[in-house]
Design a protein around this motif. Structure first.
Motif, PDB file in Angstrom:
ATOM      1  N   PRO A 101       0.831  -1.216   0.000  1.00  0.00           N
ATOM      2  CA  PRO A 101       0.000   0.000   0.000  1.00  0.00           C
ATOM      3  C   PRO A 101       0.858   1.256   0.000  1.00  0.00           C
ATOM      4  O   PRO A 101       1.809   1.384   0.782  1.00  0.00           O
ATOM      5  CB  PRO A 101      -0.806  -0.138   1.295  1.00  0.00           C
ATOM      6  N   GLN A 102       0.528   2.179  -0.883  1.00  0.00           N
ATOM      7  CA  GLN A 102       1.355   3.371  -1.108  1.00  0.00           C
ATOM      8  C   GLN A 102       0.579   4.646  -0.811  1.00  0.00           C
ATOM      9  O   GLN A 102       0.750   5.668  -1.465  1.00  0.00           O
ATOM     10  CB  GLN A 102       1.849   3.382  -2.559  1.00  0.00           C
ATOM     11  N   GLY A 103      -0.264   4.580   0.208  1.00  0.00           N
ATOM     12  CA  GLY A 103      -1.077   5.750   0.546  1.00  0.00           C
ATOM     13  C   GLY A 103      -0.258   6.930   1.030  1.00  0.00           C
ATOM     14  O   GLY A 103      -0.517   8.086   0.642  1.00  0.00           O
ATOM     15  N   VAL A 104       0.756   6.665   1.870  1.00  0.00           N
ATOM     16  CA  VAL A 104       1.584   7.756   2.400  1.00  0.00           C
ATOM     17  C   VAL A 104       2.387   8.404   1.281  1.00  0.00           C
ATOM     18  O   VAL A 104       2.516   9.638   1.206  1.00  0.00           O
ATOM     19  CB  VAL A 104       2.503   7.228   3.513  1.00  0.00           C
ATOM     20  N   THR A 262       6.591  11.907  27.116  1.00  0.00           N
ATOM     21  CA  THR A 262       7.215  12.301  25.842  1.00  0.00           C
ATOM     22  C   THR A 262       6.834  11.378  24.686  1.00  0.00           C
ATOM     23  O   THR A 262       7.413  11.493  23.605  1.00  0.00           O
ATOM     24  CB  THR A 262       8.743  12.318  26.001  1.00  0.00           C
ATOM     25  N   ALA A 263       5.907  10.459  24.910  1.00  0.00           N
ATOM     26  CA  ALA A 263       5.515   9.521  23.845  1.00  0.00           C
ATOM     27  C   ALA A 263       4.900  10.242  22.637  1.00  0.00           C
ATOM     28  O   ALA A 263       5.207   9.882  21.491  1.00  0.00           O
ATOM     29  CB  ALA A 263       4.546   8.478  24.395  1.00  0.00           C
ATOM     30  N   PRO A 264       4.027  11.274  22.804  1.00  0.00           N
ATOM     31  CA  PRO A 264       3.476  11.949  21.606  1.00  0.00           C
ATOM     32  C   PRO A 264       4.546  12.591  20.730  1.00  0.00           C
ATOM     33  O   PRO A 264       4.429  12.576  19.505  1.00  0.00           O
ATOM     34  CB  PRO A 264       2.524  12.995  22.197  1.00  0.00           C
ATOM     35  N   PHE A 265       5.592  13.118  21.346  1.00  0.00           N
ATOM     36  CA  PHE A 265       6.649  13.739  20.551  1.00  0.00           C
ATOM     37  C   PHE A 265       7.440  12.687  19.764  1.00  0.00           C
ATOM     38  O   PHE A 265       7.823  12.913  18.612  1.00  0.00           O
ATOM     39  CB  PHE A 265       7.584  14.545  21.466  1.00  0.00           C
ATOM     40  N   ARG A 266       7.669  11.540  20.373  1.00  0.00           N
ATOM     41  CA  ARG A 266       8.375  10.467  19.652  1.00  0.00           C
ATOM     42  C   ARG A 266       7.534   9.949  18.490  1.00  0.00           C
ATOM     43  O   ARG A 266       8.053   9.691  17.398  1.00  0.00           O
ATOM     44  CB  ARG A 266       8.710   9.329  20.613  1.00  0.00           C
ATOM     45  N   VAL A 271       6.295   9.940  12.463  1.00  0.00           N
ATOM     46  CA  VAL A 271       5.445  10.328  11.339  1.00  0.00           C
ATOM     47  C   VAL A 271       6.166  11.321  10.442  1.00  0.00           C
ATOM     48  O   VAL A 271       6.119  11.223   9.201  1.00  0.00           O
ATOM     49  CB  VAL A 271       4.108  10.912  11.856  1.00  0.00           C
ATOM     50  N   PHE A 272       6.856  12.289  11.031  1.00  0.00           N
ATOM     51  CA  PHE A 272       7.579  13.283  10.237  1.00  0.00           C
ATOM     52  C   PHE A 272       8.706  12.628   9.440  1.00  0.00           C
ATOM     53  O   PHE A 272       8.932  12.981   8.275  1.00  0.00           O
ATOM     54  CB  PHE A 272       8.133  14.372  11.160  1.00  0.00           C
ATOM     55  N   LEU A 275       7.152  10.883   6.439  1.00  0.00           N
ATOM     56  CA  LEU A 275       6.781  11.832   5.391  1.00  0.00           C
ATOM     57  C   LEU A 275       8.017  12.368   4.669  1.00  0.00           C
ATOM     58  O   LEU A 275       8.013  12.521   3.444  1.00  0.00           O
ATOM     59  CB  LEU A 275       5.973  12.982   5.996  1.00  0.00           C
ATOM     60  N   PHE A 276       9.080  12.645   5.414  1.00  0.00           N
ATOM     61  CA  PHE A 276      10.300  13.152   4.786  1.00  0.00           C
ATOM     62  C   PHE A 276      10.941  12.090   3.882  1.00  0.00           C
ATOM     63  O   PHE A 276      11.476  12.418   2.820  1.00  0.00           O
ATOM     64  CB  PHE A 276      11.292  13.596   5.868  1.00  0.00           C
ATOM     65  N   LYS A 277      10.860  10.827   4.300  1.00  0.00           N
ATOM     66  CA  LYS A 277      11.398   9.752   3.474  1.00  0.00           C
ATOM     67  C   LYS A 277      10.639   9.650   2.153  1.00  0.00           C
ATOM     68  O   LYS A 277      11.243   9.510   1.075  1.00  0.00           O
ATOM     69  CB  LYS A 277      11.321   8.425   4.238  1.00  0.00           C
ATOM     70  N   ASN A 278       9.310   9.720   2.217  1.00  0.00           N
ATOM     71  CA  ASN A 278       8.518   9.673   0.985  1.00  0.00           C
ATOM     72  C   ASN A 278       8.719  10.941   0.149  1.00  0.00           C
ATOM     73  O   ASN A 278       8.691  10.881  -1.085  1.00  0.00           O
ATOM     74  CB  ASN A 278       7.041   9.484   1.322  1.00  0.00           C
ATOM     75  N   PHE A 279       8.912  12.065   0.817  1.00  0.00           N
ATOM     76  CA  PHE A 279       9.204  13.302   0.085  1.00  0.00           C
ATOM     77  C   PHE A 279      10.535  13.192  -0.668  1.00  0.00           C
ATOM     78  O   PHE A 279      10.655  13.630  -1.810  1.00  0.00           O
ATOM     79  CB  PHE A 279       9.242  14.473   1.076  1.00  0.00           C
TER      80      PHE A 279
END
Length: 322
Positions: A101-104, A262-266, A271-272, A275-279
């Motif tokens: 799946p290539q949604g991202v 600090t779990a939300p920041f990790r 996620v970032f 996204l940067f890898k796909n960018f």
């Protein structure tokens, strides 16, 4: 008729022997074979092996030959089929390649393309056609070149998903009678092999249905084989990797439970980074292998995809132009 014979020395009385010329008419009691002398034994039954025993050396025995009856399975020779024809002989399509799946990746590509094209449009409208007073006209040319560069980058990102292969399948062969009614058995000459390829269209719009292409295996050319032969790890290396994986998972679990604030920041960082890898893939084309289908260039995603036999099946069917 009886005839007297001379008596023997040990007997004083004469012995009479009944002599009959019609011996064949008298019923003779058959003596058992084990009481008869060896030279006087006769065979009451006749077999092929008995005839060979008493046959004269000049006469060659005749052995009846049994007709050999071949079973229907052995009488019909099995066709010699290649690897691709064995897959085509199945009743259902065989999947050789299927992308993950290539949604991202699609979301990042279309978002980046829309952002750059929008920035280019705003820049041209504001800084080229509505240039503020007091600025030299050469400034508008500079802003126009920047707008064209932004539009080119946006088009690059928007067209990156175009031509991506979704799946490659071997279609079941049509019945041989439909191809050649006179043929009774499947042979390599009349058993066709067709590939069905699903690919994205060149139109940079999400939600467009995939394009289905049927091609001959000789019309599909890859630049390099998919199968990357690696040295298999030893038993000690497998055990060591398994232990390291268990230790890493245990440490991650302990760190996650001890740092809940600090779990939300990790998670946001993960996620970032995705996204940067796909960018980056959309900008550089990283992780895609070129493939030619009927003279048209397409792309194979080799970073995350399912391939039959680790890619060896597809390498054996299509052409590889090294």
């Amino acid at each position: 008729m009886t005839t007297p014979i001379s008596s023997c020395r040990g007997c004083t009385r004469p012995i009479f022997i009944l002599h009959n010329s019609l011996r064949s008419s008298i019923r003779i009691t058959r003596v058992p074979s084990w009481l008869q002398p060896t030279s006087a034994r006769t065979c009451s039954r006749s077999f092929a092996t008995t005839g060979l025993r008493f046959a004269s050396p000049k006469q060659k025995p005749t052995i009846p030959l049994k007709p050999t009856v071949l079973s229907p399975a052995k009488s019909v020779p099995s066709p010699i089929l290649s690897f691709a024809q064995k897959l085509a002989d199945k009743s259902s399509p065989t999947i050789l390649y299927e992308a993950a799946p290539q949604g991202v990746f699609l979301f990042s590509s279309y978002t980046a393309g829309l952002f750059f094209i929008g920035a280019a449009a705003i820049n041209i409208v504001v800084n080229v056609y509505n240039l503020p007073e007091g600025l030299h006209w050469i400034v508008s040319i500079g802003f126009g070149m920047v707008g064209l560069l932004l539009a080119a980058c946006g088009t690059r990102f928007a067209l990156m998903p175009a031509g991506m292969i979704r799946s490659i399948k071997v279609l079941p062969a049509r019945p041989v009678k439909a191809l050649n009614p006179a043929a009774k058995t499947a042979t390599p000459e009349n058993l066709p092999v067709r590939l069905e390829i699903e690919a994205r269209r060149t139109v940079p719009f999400p939600g467009v249905p995939l394009r289905r292409i049927q091609a001959d295996p000789n019309d599909v050319v890859m630049k390099a084989p998919l199968y990357n032969r690696k040295a298999p790890p030893s038993d000690y290396e497998k055990m060591l990797m398994k232990k390291q994986d268990e230790v890493r998972r245990k440490q991650e679990r302990e760190y996650e439970m001890n740092h809940l604030m600090t779990a939300p920041f990790r998670h946001g960082k993960q996620v970032f980074s995705m996204l940067f890898k796909n960018f980056r893939r959309g900008l550089t084309g990283e992780g895609f292998a070129p493939i030619m289908i009927n003279g048209v260039k397409y792309k194979l995603d080799i970073t995350s995809a399912y391939v039959l036999e680790e890619g060896r099946a597809l390498d054996r069917i299509v052409k590889i132009d090294k």
